[in-house]
Enzyme design. Structure first.
Site, PDB file in Angstrom:
ATOM      1  N   ASP A   1       0.267  -1.502  -0.007  1.00  0.00           N
ATOM      2  CA  ASP A   1      -0.021   0.358  -0.177  1.00  0.00           C
ATOM      3  C   ASP A   1       0.861   1.336  -0.207  1.00  0.00           C
ATOM      4  O   ASP A   1       0.136   2.458  -0.605  1.00  0.00           O
ATOM      5  CB  ASP A   1      -1.029  -0.050   0.964  1.00  0.00           C
ATOM      6  CG  ASP A   1      -2.264  -1.091   1.322  1.00  0.00           C
ATOM      7  OD1 ASP A   1      -2.354  -1.337  -0.202  1.00  0.00           O
ATOM      8  OD2 ASP A   1      -2.744  -1.000   1.639  1.00  0.00           O
TER       9      ASP A   1
ATOM     10  N   GLU B   1     -17.469   7.343  -4.271  1.00  0.00           N
ATOM     11  CA  GLU B   1     -17.836   6.913  -5.701  1.00  0.00           C
ATOM     12  C   GLU B   1     -19.496   6.520  -5.891  1.00  0.00           C
ATOM     13  O   GLU B   1     -20.699   7.041  -6.352  1.00  0.00           O
ATOM     14  CB  GLU B   1     -17.822   5.049  -5.686  1.00  0.00           C
ATOM     15  CG  GLU B   1     -16.439   5.388  -5.865  1.00  0.00           C
ATOM     16  CD  GLU B   1     -15.957   3.277  -6.140  1.00  0.00           C
ATOM     17  OE1 GLU B   1     -16.647   3.108  -6.051  1.00  0.00           O
ATOM     18  OE2 GLU B   1     -14.663   3.183  -5.594  1.00  0.00           O
TER      19      GLU B   1
END
Length: 396
Positions: free
Chosen positions: A146, A331
């Site tokens: 990450d 989103e």
């Protein structure tokens, strides 16, 4: 038809996806959870169907065997089409890992050494890697970190202004997180804009229960909101984000909260939950609409922090081509998008209400036609990005 198995392993569960790389389509996915508990469970999806099973799962090795059994029983067959690589999500690569890396004993030792920086995440990833290597001994395994995407940060962005010898001794610096998502989304944004990635200036807002912002210039991260840990930066579901560090000294002196209590306070009892008692953005918005003042204030704090980072990163980038919303809240929540960017029209940043309210799972523009700065919604796909990086790391 190369296929890649992607694994995201924690201490008591792991998720998986089998991805066909020519079409980048998901052939199967699943979840193995409650590892080490008296009753574990598996969930396997393939071909539009889903199967669940409860069984004892003593450890990660038993969990991977349960996954293999699910593939054998419900498909697709891993014997007929074995994976060409297994990609593993690893949260913290420190400053050791700057790219996806084929797993070796030395790599596992380094990941273990970095567990001091991610004690809740790296040990579980190592358990998953070991079990996966037992299940797939002849397949290359790739660790995808990450933190790796943010290893391009310049020193002025990753350095904290504390004693430099102490910082060096304890690896204290900004690492940043959600890098796999920020990379995937910024590259998708360049394609949507029709511009070469090297010429883009993009601000990515990864807004989920955890949240982070990144300034991406020419495909390279130059700044990001999370720091040594995922606690810094934006307001999150249960994490505070940026605070004055002296708040901790004040609480330590004037309450009976110990070090572990303070860590729990900032990670699990702060953010939207701490401000409202509600950890889910949708619940906070409903409460605010019903007149709850604490919820209204919390939404204001949340938006204020986002605008703070958008403005700062626009300055760092020297202008912006696109602001991109991604992850669960980014989103799927038009209200958050609209209110977070309200008042930034002077920067050329605006929202078209009709476009913004459109419900779609596709990457899309939500800014007005001809806007100087594009505002985009791009669904992230960290598993696909891990699969892409794993395939690239094993090619040739």
């Amino acid at each position: 038809m190369p296929v890649v198995l992607v694994v995201n392993s924690g201490s008591s569960s792991f998720k998986y996806q089998l991805i066909e790389m020519d079409t980048e389509s998901v052939l199967a996915s699943g979840l193995v959870e409650r590892i080490g508990e008296p009753t574990g469970s598996t969930r396997h999806k393939a071909g539009g169907d889903s199967w669940e099973r409860e069984l004892p799962i003593a450890d990660h090795t038993a969990g991977f065997q349960a996954m293999l059994d699910a593939f054998a029983e419900h498909g697709p067959s891993l014997e007929e089409e074995p994976p060409v690589a297994v990609g593993h999500r690893v949260v913290h690569g420190g400053d050791v890992f700057v790219e996806p890396t084929v797993v070796t004993d030395d790599v596992k030792a380094d990941i273990d050494d970095l567990s001091a920086l991610a004690p809740l995440h790296n040990p579980g990833a190592l358990q998953g890697i070991a079990a996966a290597q037992t299940a797939f001994p002849d397949v290359p395994h790739v660790a995808v970190f990450d933190t790796a995407f943010h290893q391009t940060l310049p020193a002025e962005a990753y350095t904290y202004a504390i004693d430099r010898e102490l910082a060096a001794a304890h690896r204290i610096r900004r690492y940043g997180f959600h890098g796999t998502s920020h990379k995937f989304v910024s590259e998708a944004a360049a394609r949507l804009l029709g511009k070469p990635l090297e010429e883009t200036r993009i601000i990515v807002l990864h807004l989920g229960n955890g949240a982070s912002a990144a300034a991406v210039q020419g495909g390279r991260s130059i700044d990001t909101s999370m720091g040594l840990t995922p606690l810094e930066g934006l307001v999150m579901g249960t994490r505070s984000g940026d605070i004055d560090p002296a708040i901790l000294f004040h609480l330590a002196r004037h309450t009976d909260l110990g070090l572990d209590d303070l860590e729990t306070l900032l990670n699990r009892r702060s953010g939207l939950l701490g401000l409202t008692g509600l950890g889910d953005m949708r619940d906070v918005q409903r409460a605010a609409a019903d007149g709850d003042e604490a919820a209204q204030t919390a939404l204001g704090v949340y938006r204020h922090r986002i605008r703070h980072y958008v403005g700062a990163y626009a300055a760092q980038l020297g202008g912006v081509d696109a602001v991109v919303f991604t992850a669960g809240v980014g989103e799927n929540n038009p209200l958050v998008r609209r209110r977070s960017l309200a008042g930034l029209e002077f920067m050329g940043i605006g929202i078209d209400d009709d476009r913004n309210e459109l419900i779609s799972s596709e990457a899309r523009f939500v800014s007005p036609e001809g806007s100087p700065v594009a505002v985009l919604v791009i669904p992230t796909d960290e598993e696909l990005e891990i699969a892409r990086q794993s395939l690239a790391a094993t090619a040739g």
